[in-house]
Design a protein around this motif. Structure first.
Motif, PDB file in Angstrom:
ATOM      1  N   PHE A  40     -35.690 -14.919 -22.712  1.00  0.00           N
ATOM      2  CA  PHE A  40     -36.289 -14.166 -22.136  1.00  0.00           C
ATOM      3  C   PHE A  40     -37.352 -13.294 -23.572  1.00  0.00           C
ATOM      4  CE2 PHE A  40     -32.652 -15.214 -19.355  1.00  0.00           C
ATOM      5  CZ  PHE A  40     -33.758 -14.243 -18.314  1.00  0.00           C
TER       6      PHE A  40
ATOM      7  N   SER B  72     -34.302  -4.162 -24.446  1.00  0.00           N
ATOM      8  CA  SER B  72     -32.953  -4.096 -24.133  1.00  0.00           C
ATOM      9  C   SER B  72     -33.185  -3.175 -22.938  1.00  0.00           C
ATOM     10  CB  SER B  72     -31.345  -4.036 -24.674  1.00  0.00           C
ATOM     11  OG  SER B  72     -31.542  -4.373 -25.827  1.00  0.00           O
ATOM     12  N   ILE B  73     -34.099  -2.743 -22.665  1.00  0.00           N
ATOM     13  CA  ILE B  73     -34.512  -1.747 -21.423  1.00  0.00           C
ATOM     14  C   ILE B  73     -34.289  -2.350 -20.232  1.00  0.00           C
ATOM     15  CG2 ILE B  73     -36.209  -0.368 -20.674  1.00  0.00           C
ATOM     16  CD1 ILE B  73     -36.566   0.963 -23.773  1.00  0.00           C
TER      17      ILE B  73
ATOM     18  N   GLY C 205     -35.309  -6.996 -19.443  1.00  0.00           N
ATOM     19  CA  GLY C 205     -35.385  -8.561 -19.433  1.00  0.00           C
ATOM     20  C   GLY C 205     -35.978  -8.061 -19.466  1.00  0.00           C
TER      21      GLY C 205
ATOM     22  N   ASP D 253     -29.873  -5.231 -18.420  1.00  0.00           N
ATOM     23  CA  ASP D 253     -31.447  -4.769 -18.794  1.00  0.00           C
ATOM     24  C   ASP D 253     -32.001  -6.098 -17.784  1.00  0.00           C
ATOM     25  OD1 ASP D 253     -30.836  -7.943 -19.626  1.00  0.00           O
ATOM     26  OD2 ASP D 253     -31.829  -6.410 -21.902  1.00  0.00           O
TER      27      ASP D 253
ATOM     28  N   THR E 193     -27.266 -18.388 -21.264  1.00  0.00           N
ATOM     29  CA  THR E 193     -27.732 -19.635 -19.935  1.00  0.00           C
ATOM     30  C   THR E 193     -27.357 -20.517 -18.965  1.00  0.00           C
ATOM     31  OG1 THR E 193     -26.934 -21.457 -21.692  1.00  0.00           O
ATOM     32  CG2 THR E 193     -29.524 -20.167 -22.484  1.00  0.00           C
TER      33      THR E 193
ATOM     34  N   ALA F 266     -31.488  -9.164 -17.149  1.00  0.00           N
ATOM     35  CA  ALA F 266     -31.712 -10.363 -17.201  1.00  0.00           C
ATOM     36  C   ALA F 266     -30.897 -11.333 -17.328  1.00  0.00           C
ATOM     37  CB  ALA F 266     -31.733 -10.933 -19.524  1.00  0.00           C
TER      38      ALA F 266
ATOM     39  N   ALA G 225     -32.924  -0.655 -13.755  1.00  0.00           N
ATOM     40  CA  ALA G 225     -32.891  -0.587 -15.885  1.00  0.00           C
ATOM     41  C   ALA G 225     -34.147  -0.180 -16.489  1.00  0.00           C
ATOM     42  CB  ALA G 225     -32.346  -2.193 -16.390  1.00  0.00           C
TER      43      ALA G 225
ATOM     44  N   ASN H  63     -26.877 -13.351 -24.655  1.00  0.00           N
ATOM     45  CA  ASN H  63     -28.222 -12.149 -24.862  1.00  0.00           C
ATOM     46  C   ASN H  63     -29.328 -13.255 -24.040  1.00  0.00           C
ATOM     47  OD1 ASN H  63     -29.008  -9.637 -24.827  1.00  0.00           O
ATOM     48  ND2 ASN H  63     -29.739  -9.699 -26.940  1.00  0.00           N
ATOM     49  N   PRO H  64     -29.402 -13.373 -22.609  1.00  0.00           N
ATOM     50  CA  PRO H  64     -27.950 -13.580 -21.635  1.00  0.00           C
ATOM     51  C   PRO H  64     -27.600 -14.305 -21.648  1.00  0.00           C
ATOM     52  CG  PRO H  64     -30.370 -13.662 -20.291  1.00  0.00           C
ATOM     53  CD  PRO H  64     -30.390 -13.223 -21.685  1.00  0.00           C
TER      54      PRO H  64
ATOM     55  N   ARG I   5     -27.676   4.416 -19.292  1.00  0.00           N
ATOM     56  CA  ARG I   5     -27.596   4.091 -19.752  1.00  0.00           C
ATOM     57  C   ARG I   5     -27.292   5.068 -21.732  1.00  0.00           C
ATOM     58  NH1 ARG I   5     -30.328  -1.615 -20.448  1.00  0.00           N
ATOM     59  NH2 ARG I   5     -31.615   0.076 -19.003  1.00  0.00           N
TER      60      ARG I   5
END
Lengths: 513, 170
Positions: free
Chosen positions: A302, A218-219, A221, B52, B152, B54, A509, B149-150, A198
């Motif tokens: 997260f 964001s690299i 998650g 990413d 749920t 997630a 990722a 982001n992300p 990306r």
């Protein structure tokens, strides 16, 4: 600080020394001799990255990051050159770093054994070198694929290839695996990654160092807290920011919570892949409870958005921490039960044991780290070897096993979850009171930071010029650890690949950037 | 099970997980819609084009015990050829463009595409990067966007419910 003596380099070469690294400027012609001497002393090469300092000419600065045994600071050898020599014959992992640098800067390494592109696929035009300062970030005219990527060929009677990916059967990230197989036995595996490239390192250039943390997290998650924290540590070193004690302690809670929920999905994945889904369900129940706790204390399942340069973006109230503690205590009970149960099932042991062995002699040449290295007999852990933040005063007891197979990785990961949850449980009552954030102004400079993420050694190197990020270099544990899988599957059967892959559980990722 | 093992077994203590009422009611509404519009089940194929990881984890979580969406008629399938719906995550990278288009073409009609997560919907923080084409709808037609982001698991379920309602109109 013990600068003198250690690597035996002239003190006139010393550029800079801080808490994490000692930098030496090395003439290009001396590099190989110095690295040979380091190799003899059992030092490990853990990273090579490049910077474009000249900005116009074709002279680039290469930074070789060395980890010496028993030494908390990294040694960084800095070389200005336009025609570097490949050092892959000394440190095989260097080939991977050199290929990445060749993609990014268009540098050719003399004597390189592998000059194929690594992360930039064929669709990128010739002569496109994203990390050169003369290249501006923006739309790129991609080309129709001309020459296909050449995989290593294994030839002979009855050898056939199995191409897998980039779109896999499960809900996972994209990557391509090229198996060469005889019967069911894998005789060679080659990876092709880069599908998730990306352009993160370029994207961060020119950003404000305080907002760069959103790019860092964001690299990858499921290790976003680790990446955000490691990035913040680099900026905090540059700006001489000392974060409040409460923030330092809460960061440990977040990092260990992330380690726990991340590794729990590894355990669930491993037992799923040997058809023991009853245990997988129970591992996933614990993990979901922990992810809900993440959301309860930070607003994100997260742990995104909570970490910031200078501490945390907001405090975590004590009553939520006590609720977290209750969840953690219950999780420990549940984990012990299902972990012990799993290891008492003969069919699981039969599938795990002697499967996907990563041998100890591979650890140094491939710069392996994290649970993979620890399951192969190496008690290495950034928290203990290069302690940072709260761990400086409280280095963890490193858990390791010797066999290097799926069973060893399952055991190491299970015990690490238990250790992390126990640490959280014990820390919560004693978290110091006070602020969680200190405001500071950014300064120019550069710094290396190292942190143990759930997958292993995470490194950031950030350079700030005129208050903006000039270079954002990152090396996640997955980058080196991917190399282990090509060795781990040798001689195993194709149906065991999923469980081997899951036992390593590397981030695509985090590698592709 | 023989009588001896029954006697030796400790009594089972089953701790029921707190039921998430909102999720359950979304699931039941979705079940009805799936029964009505799709003839009892939908099959979803996930494609990661630059996420990413997630969003993948949350999609996979839908099959975990707390959510267990298979009971509502939703399955995640291994091949686009078996899929009714493509759930696409992440900003589309140059390297994934071809694979995404091929996956889309391999999916039989009628097919529906949902973009899952901020990056898939708008490009997110990667929108300006040299390495990306842009959001999913810059490459293939998208029927529904689920931001987050992300997002749920509950948000993904709500999105699927909205997709069912719009699917009928299509």
């Amino acid at each position: 600080m013990s600068v003198m003596g250690s690597p035996g380099l002239p003190s006139s070469w010393l550029i800079k020394s801080d808490a994490t690294a000692v930098y030496y400027s090395v003439p290009a012609e001396d590099l190989k001799n110095i690295l040979t001497a380091e190799l003899a002393r059992e030092s490990r090469l853990v990273w090579i990255f490049c910077t474009d300092e000249s900005r116009t000419t074709e002279v680039f600065r290469l930074w070789y990051v060395i980890e010496e045994a028993e030494r908390p600071e990294f040694i960084v050898l800095v070389v200005d050159t336009s025609h570097p020599e490949s050092i892959a014959s000394l440190y095989p992992v260097a080939s991977y770093f050199e290929r990445k640098i060749a993609d990014e800067f268009g540098i050719r390494f003399e004597g390189s054994v592998d000059e194929r592109r690594l992360l930039l696929h064929e669709c990128y035009p010739e002569g496109f070198y994203p990390l050169r300062k003369t290249t501006k970030n923006g739309p790129v005219q991609t080309t129709e694929k001309t020459a296909p990527y050449e995989f290593r060929q294994v030839q002979g009677t009855a050898v056939y290839q199995v191409p897998v990916g980039p779109v896999h059967a499960g809900i996972i990230e994209p990557g391509h695996f090229r198996f060469s197989v005889i019967g069911e036995t894998i005789v060679n595996l080659e990876l092709r990654l880069g599908y998730l490239h990306r352009g993160i390192e370029k994207l961060a250039e020119g950003s404000d160092p305080f907002s760069g943390i959103r790019i860092a997290e964001s690299i990858s998650g499921d290790e976003s807290a680790a990446l955000a924290c490691c990035y913040a540590m680099a900026i905090e070193t540059i700006a001489s920011i000392r974060i409040p004690d409460r923030a330092a302690a809460l960061r440990v809670i977040l990092l260990e919570l992330e380690r726990s929920y991340s590794l729990l999905s590894d355990l669930a994945g491993m037992v799923t892949d040997v058809a023991f889904s009853a245990a997988a369900a129970r591992f996933l129940i614990i993990r979901e409870e922990l992810q809900r706790s993440c959301e309860m204390i930070t607003g994100s399942r997260f742990l995104k958005g909570i970490l910031t340069v200078g501490g945390l973006s907001r405090d975590i109230p004590d009553d939520l921490l006590m609720a977290l503690k209750d969840t953690v205590i219950q999780s420990l009970v549940d984990l012990d039960e299902v972990f012990t149960w799993t290891l008492s099932v003969p069919s699981v042991i039969d599938r795990f044991s002697t499967t996907g062995v990563v041998r100890e002699p591979l650890i140094d040449p491939l710069a392996l780290s994290g649970p993979i290295a620890r399951a192969s007999g190496r008690a290495c852990d950034v928290r203990a070897d290069h302690p940072y933040g709260w761990y400086l005063a409280h280095p963890p007891c490193v858990i390791f096993k010797r066999d290097g197979d799926v069973l060893a990785r399952f055991s190491v990961k299970g015990e690490e979850i238990r250790a992390s949850l126990t640490l959280i449980k014990e820390m919560i009552p004693d978290i110091p009171k006070g602020p969680v954030h200190v405001t500071a102004t950014i300064r120019d400079g550069f710094s290396l930071s190292a942190l143990e993420s759930p997958r292993g050694r995470t490194l950031f190197w950030i350079k700030v010029i005129d208050g903006k990020i000039d270079r954002f270099a990152v090396s996640t544990a997955s980058f080196c650890n991917w190399l282990a899988i090509e060795h781990a599957v040798m001689g195993n059967i194709v149906p065991d690949f999923p469980v081997i892959n899951k036992s390593l559980n590397l981030s695509y990722a985090g590698t592709d950037l | 099970m023989n009588i001896l093992s029954l006697l030796l077994k400790k009594p089972k203590v089953t701790r029921s997980n707190t039921t998430d009422l909102v999720f359950e009611s979304t699931g039941l509404m979705l079940r009805q819609e799936i029964d009505r519009v799709f003839g009892n089940s939908i099959a979803i194929r996930e494609v990661d084009c630059g996420s990413d990881n997630a969003a993948e984890i949350e999609l996979a979580n839908l099959s975990a015990p707390h959510y267990d969406v298979e009971r509502f008629g939703i399955t995640f399938v291994a091949s686009p050829r078996h899929a009714d719906v493509l759930a696409v995550t992440g900003v589309v990278t140059h390297a994934m463009k071809e694979a995404l288009i091929k996956t889309y073409e391999a999916t039989p009609e009628p097919k529906f595409v949902i973009a899952v997560g901020d990056d898939a919907c708008t490009g997110g923080i990667f929108a300006e990067s040299y390495a990306v084409l842009g959001p999913v709808d810059s490459v293939i037609p998208v029927d529904l966007k689920i931001p987050g982001n992300p997002p749920t698991p509950a948000a993904i379920m709500k999105g699927l419910l909205m997709m069912m309602q719009s699917a009928e109109k299509r």
